[in-house]
Design an enzyme around this catalytic site. Structure first.
Site, mmCIF file in Angstrom:
data_model
loop_
_atom_site.group_PDB
_atom_site.id
_atom_site.type_symbol
_atom_site.label_atom_id
_atom_site.label_comp_id
_atom_site.label_asym_id
_atom_site.label_seq_id
_atom_site.Cartn_x
_atom_site.Cartn_y
_atom_site.Cartn_z
ATOM 1 N N ASP A 192 4.766 -13.387 13.447
ATOM 2 C CA ASP A 192 3.462 -14.029 13.083
ATOM 3 C C ASP A 192 2.376 -13.290 12.561
ATOM 4 O OD1 ASP A 192 1.260 -15.618 12.971
ATOM 5 O OD2 ASP A 192 1.819 -17.026 14.499
ATOM 6 N N GLU A 209 0.934 -1.356 0.057
ATOM 7 C CA GLU A 209 0.009 -0.232 -0.052
ATOM 8 C C GLU A 209 0.791 1.174 -0.152
ATOM 9 O OE1 GLU A 209 -4.110 1.730 2.429
ATOM 10 O OE2 GLU A 209 -3.111 -0.083 3.119
ATOM 11 N N HIS A 264 -5.650 8.580 -0.841
ATOM 12 C CA HIS A 264 -5.680 7.517 -1.533
ATOM 13 C C HIS A 264 -5.773 7.646 -3.105
ATOM 14 C CE1 HIS A 264 -5.749 4.321 1.247
ATOM 15 N NE2 HIS A 264 -6.380 5.029 2.187
ATOM 16 N N LYS A 283 -4.496 -14.874 18.726
ATOM 17 C CA LYS A 283 -4.993 -14.547 17.465
ATOM 18 C C LYS A 283 -6.656 -14.264 17.234
ATOM 19 C CE LYS A 283 -1.053 -16.986 15.577
ATOM 20 N NZ LYS A 283 -0.447 -18.084 15.042
#
Lengths: 336, 336, 336, 336
Positions: free
Chosen positions: B231, B27, B331, B156
């Protein structure tokens, strides 16, 4: 590292037929786990998956003088959704405004715009379209824009609004696995897996104050997102997943295992962003899902369903491993 | 894509001096945003960052016959933490058991083990050590192990237990930016940014039922995790971040901007897992943080602090952009 | 309106023997529902109940200059709990400081003080004691008190910190009901009730983003609080309750029903506040729990256990009613 | 104990004019606190209050065979809201079905029905109407009813779905208090109160994982519910309240205090249930709100607005007390 394993998904929807699930991860144990789950699902006749809701959201926050102006703004918005849609949709050839939901907190008014962004993940499309609609709100009401995103969207945050109402695709996948298969391949029973799921994923998550009632859906999603060019930070919302596992008693007294995953807010696309990178584009190509679908949105739906089946496979395998007590030793053997 | 930009962090702790922040993302707008924020922080004299809590957790769930056995198990555990520590620590040369916290839900007992895992992220270490401790619990109490992870860990998943009590590193970074600098470089004012932060990150997140009171901390963390071999799925817990921004009035009547990020549960390591891959290892090397630190744990602490400063930079830049209303156009210009 | 019905609670703890559960409510259906549940529990041999954790909390918030001072304050507090205990306990003849837990958010430091307040609900005791301890913190650290309550207590708000860590009494009650009794008296089966509980109280609450995984524990608690002089607004925290119901298969193939309620944060006392009012005092007298217990705290423990058994009865009865589909008609018949 | 104090609420809506706020509580400090707040509000020219959303909900849970049937059920419901409305409304002379929202979790489908129940709190009305609609769902889809309430309603539980989407009335009240008045009557400054509110009610609640971002709204609601015959256990949802307090700088450089409370889910009625009891009926009579309003619903709206103003008064007074550090001593002086 990247494996491609075959899963099948019967019963209709875009995810029917046989698909590869591309994953990119450095965790050896994860690949082995998903592989094992997919194998069991395939033998059981495949999984079902369905997108049951779809809407990319953006929620600007406006300042008003007080509650009287807030009420006035809410009323105007509720009466003028068509005008907002016209403005929003003037900025995009594909997107459609589905809904605008107002929320009031003191002298702040939040408007949650939801769009059908077809095969695009759609956050930028939603942002630009909402920016245009905000100009109408500012022109017609006392409200003044403070920020184009007011966190009721909610992007990349662990928010109940996404877990409850969804963001991107709300997708569910499930499978019914014969008891014999559970014993042969997963080395445990439907009852033992159901018990582990209830105590861990339901009751344990409840006690943890969690919005995610699953074992490790984020693991599979993160690997699939990397492999297919999705926005890696949106793994956050993908974790808003509920896993259910129940023993369904058969007429002959034996128990089959019903397993499902419901991802409330899985944000995926097959056009735009990282999907255009060479490796990621190739992964989508192999899935037959590169670019826009026919009809529009069907490719992104199918991708959501495939990832959901992958998450289901991961849940199955891990719950079975926990139920048969070899989680620690699996990590020792397979490394990471 | 991968940039390395310089940040500095004054005031002590392992994160003092000048560091590069390695990020891997597709991005474009994100890189530009973090760069802008880091530039402002550097000019302001650098950020402070501190790890204020540290503990990797694993929480098995046990089955008991009922509440009487549950109470008996809790009492035994509270009285025998030393025995559990001995068992747990017999499996690891580095890890130390810090705490065991029992939770009861009906006929389920959850024990949340917290470890100092030094420079390792430590989840596998914690899992293996807890497995050993569970054998003692089963031998000495009526409790029977159902699953080595009972979701009060919570790994998670977007869980309040992590947002409140922390998991991995709890790390805070902050900076005080002179009002003049805010205006020159961010094209807005301390008051405008503070207002946007309050309405969006605090009130907006509150209304969204969120555990994450920030703009896009997950973006920076996800990119830093990819670049340094962490991770990727643990971006989920990293999003449990609170951002505060306040205008601090000076004696001369002008306002400076105080900005902070507090990441409750940032799970990082500089040894093990993906940190051993060539590119990721190199990124840690450039930071001076490859492998175990001296004293043990200091490298992982420093990495946590550097990532926190990166998140602070991202928050600053995005809030400034929202306050000055150019999110959508950024953007459009920078693509993704 | 006020009924007194008999419950019994076997198996140890202060709640053994037979007790009356005083309730004050205007809802006819509620009384009938609890009565039915208590009758079934009594026939099944009584319920077990245990307080597994106890601590009334108060959490002031302090202002610091930034993260460096925050870290300094946290370190001082962790090293000086004894000094804080001495100050806090100088204000009370009964209370004991159990724990002080620090939390950092930017330039705010929260210290959650937990006290054993014996037979008092203890919020005022905790507030006054904490006020004294705050003076030491201010004298010895850079921290400056902003508010004596910083909402990490958290009093009368639906907060995960209470649901996870508890406030007041954490109490669990359970019962094992023979399948025959379920069918005779509740007109349904253990399997049907377990299914309803899982889909409603576990999965439904999960999807609702709830901290309360029960059917209507708050109904019973509210009525018991009114009758025994508790703080009515603390019904809020009492609703942080998890209800589990499982079918336990017997050797003969039939299924019994295991049912439990776990109230994480039930704040009750038998001295002080509304317990001194005539009617409420009489209610406690009939329970044998008026005033301070022997040993100190045992009366409040027993009251917590009795209320938990009442909540269990309400859950049982409502789940049975839902499973046998007569909720709507019960309301029609019994009025409210 | 029961006081009646005058509040005034200007600016439109049903809450205009002057009203008494009836409260029933045993806590002396609470009455003094609300009184002080109401006095300041009155002197400031009164508060504004508005109901911005209204809908009593009931959410049954259905069992389906799997995700394919779940998708089929959702589609049917979305296409047949009119048929469901006809069935539901056949059971009531007043209620109107506003919306049906489907949610899927594996093989469970939840339908959240929302009704305008006019001047009734409406839970029983909603339950009975939904029961009728469920028969159509069962007849026309593969779904089979498991429980008439599936906890997405969500009644008497601390659930995000209520905090986000509302249940009963979503009502906001606010007031602008001149800085001089803050200093004279509350003995502190707008800036000090704003700081205390941000650190405690916003940041502190955020860190606590709370759905309630207020100081003690539940106290005022509980007392008002007792006095006016509401369902005491619904204090739970009333605690889903966000309080904001900001210093608004004036042209002359001084700061006024803007204060607001937004109660997402306040469930009140002026007909039915406990409102028919003699004392409670009298309290509503004095408010001019006994029985059905003209137009229907206006009395319950007005009651919601009055309670919101009472909650605002309580927040103001407590925040001012905290800011000026006399919470502990107030409790010591006023007893409870």
């Amino acid at each position: 590292m990247c494996i491609r394993d075959r899963t099948s998904s019967n019963g209709g929807g875009a995810a029917t037929g046989e698909h590869y699930l591309p994953l990119a991860t450095t965790e050896g144990a994860l690949l082995a786990s998903v592989n094992r789950g997919l194998g069991v699902i395939r033998t059981a006749g495949g999984a079902d998956a369905r997108v049951t809701k779809n809407g990319m959201t953006r929620a600007p926050v406006f300042r008003v003088k007080g509650v009287a102006e807030a009420a006035e703004t809410v009323e105007w918005v509720n009466d003028n959704v068509d005008a907002l849609a016209e403005a929003a949709e003037s900025t995009t050839s594909h997107g459609e405004l589905l809904d605008v939901e107002p929320y009031v907190v003191g002298d702040s008014v939040y408007l949650r715009f939801a769009y059908d962004t077809k095969d695009a993940m759609g956050m930028n499309m939603a942002t630009i379209a909402t920016g245009e609609a905000c100009e109408i709100v500012e022109a017609e009401t006392p409200a003044s824009l403070v920020a184009l995103s007011g966190n009721l969207c909610s992007d990349k945050k662990p928010a109940a609004i996404n877990a409850v109402e969804g963001r991107g695709r709300s997708v569910t996948a499930d499978v019914l696995i014969p008891g014999e298969l559970v014993e042969e391949r997963l080395h445990t029973t439907a009852d033992a897996i159901a018990e582990a799921n209830t105590r861990k994923n339901l009751t344990g998550s409840a006690k943890a104050g969690s919005l995610g009632f699953n074992a490790h859906a984020a693991n599979v999603v993160a690997a699939a997102f990397l492999a297919t060019g999705q926005d890696e930070a949106q793994v956050v919302e993908a974790a808003n997943t509920i896993t259910t596992m129940d023993a369904r008693q058969r007429e002959d007294g034996a128990s089959d295992l019903y397993a499902s995953v419901s991802l409330a807010s899985l944000e995926v696309g097959t056009v735009g962003g990282g999907t255009k990178l060479p490796t990621q584009s190739e992964a989508l190509e192999i899935l037959g899902l590169r670019g826009g679908g026919e009809p529009a949105g069907s490719n992104a739906d199918a991708l959501a369903e495939i990832i959901a089946v992958g998450a289901l496979a991961g849940e199955l395998s891990l719950l079975a491993a926990l139920a048969s007590r070899h989680l620690a030793s699996a990590h020792e053997d397979l490394g990471r």
